[in-house]
Enzyme design. Sequence first.
Site, short mmCIF file in Angstrom:
data_model
loop_
_atom_site.label_atom_id
_atom_site.label_comp_id
_atom_site.label_asym_id
_atom_site.label_seq_id
_atom_site.Cartn_x
_atom_site.Cartn_y
_atom_site.Cartn_z
N ASP A 14 142.28 58.65 -29.32
CA ASP A 14 141.77 58.09 -28.08
C ASP A 14 140.39 58.62 -27.73
OD1 ASP A 14 144.37 56.97 -27.89
OD2 ASP A 14 145.09 58.74 -26.82
N GLU A 173 145.63 47.88 -23.41
CA GLU A 173 145.37 49.19 -22.82
C GLU A 173 143.97 49.66 -23.21
OE1 GLU A 173 148.66 51.37 -24.35
OE2 GLU A 173 147.88 51.43 -26.41
#
Length: 506
Positions: A14, A173
Amino acid sequence: MNYSNPVISGFHPDPSVCRVGEDYYLVTSSFEYFPGVPLFHSKDLVNWEQIGHVLTRTEQLDLRKAWSSGGIFAPTIRFNNGTFYMTTTNVSGGGNFYVFTDDPKGEWSDPVYVDQPGIDPDLFFDEDGFVYYTTSHDAKGQGAYQSRIDIKTGKRLSDVTLLWKGTGGQYPEAPHIYRIGEWYYLMISEGGTEYGHMVTIARSRRPDGPFESCPYNPVLTHRSTLNTIQATGHADFIQASDSSWWAVFLGIRPAGYPNHHYLGRETFLAPVTWTEDGWPIIGDNGTVGETMQAGNLPLQPKPNRQVRDNFEQTELAPYWNLLRSSDSQNWSLSEKKSCLTLYGSEATLNEIGVPSFIGRRQQHFSCRTSAHLTFAPQQDGEEAGMTVFMNERFHYEIAIKQIAGERKLIFRRRIGSLWKIENERPWSADSVILSVHADKINYVFEYAEREEEEPIRFGQGECKMLATELAGGFTGVFIAMYATGNGVRSISPAYFDWFDYQVTED
């Protein structure tokens, strides 16, 4: 010139990046590990040095209730008007928040919480002074949501509204908003952070939409390919000082067949090109390789790898992590000079708790780790050694343990509900050198009484038994020093004189 992917290997998922002049700063997720949110610096986007963590105090990060792969989810780092901001989600307590600083190498502020649901928050500072807070999906997984906030207080200044549902992939997301020219771009990831992962993008004339989908979506994906890199997604854009555009994103490098990965989701880099109609494409028409052209990036020399940590500093090196807490009762760098001292807590590696555990990520398929341990257990159950650890249900250990009044060297495997001491032998010495030699197939556990001696093989565990495809979760393998009293607090200190991490093959 070329560079190699991943640019940050091992469990560093991420990624989010920002630039200040000629300097780049990057953060990644950390989940149940403390300190939280690893922080990296680079001059060229390729060679990264970890300079610390963002969340270093218990006031910033409470992980006591964090389950495995709970805790800190995807962060975003941004720079605005002389201040760095990092926003993230503690899914195990507190929700969405941000911290800030004027010196990323120093202390960051206490958390400022934002009353907005979802995960993977993004901060966008518009040119008119408005600040937008964007999170991904609600309980139904519908898309990217946004509100305006007061950056001084975190208070919402508008209702939370749905911006875009994506292109139909599951789990839309990781939203990021950018203003480029007259357009506002909203980039998300879809398909879940697994083999169907992909990056999609939309744009609008306004930061709050409506957003139109890119006709070339997905702009990055390796789904249904034989690429050695898989599960590419969760991207963030950055414009380099030469005006070129780049993307950092996560991916995995599966080993063997069927595919399995255990190093975790890693950080990759690829160039971004723009179509004539103003849409970005990542890499080679949405795909990337392990070797990529660096363009005009001012590539710096690769930093030297430190093999041995002698624990001579007053603080742990930034690559070390603890599980859930920095409980000072469990460890010390000052009790014995040039040693890391661990006192076993009641918690074991088989439970969700706060064990005495200090580990670092396995970042290479082929590596050799060793530690010199001095440990004289005085009561039954006291144990100290090295673990190869994915989570509380999947791990291997080589350790010294007192069993029924006898000190023993043991090798143990925990695979789901299966648990067994595979090998043991009496051990009369107070010290031992423990080693783990890894390749893409096995972890081989060895011991020696002295450093100059040839190590003796003592056990073996398959790498794939610790893989995410079996063990689950969002993290990667740690190789750690640990101690436990197995239900009671240990009274016997475990002294680790040094720890080696040596790459045996890139």
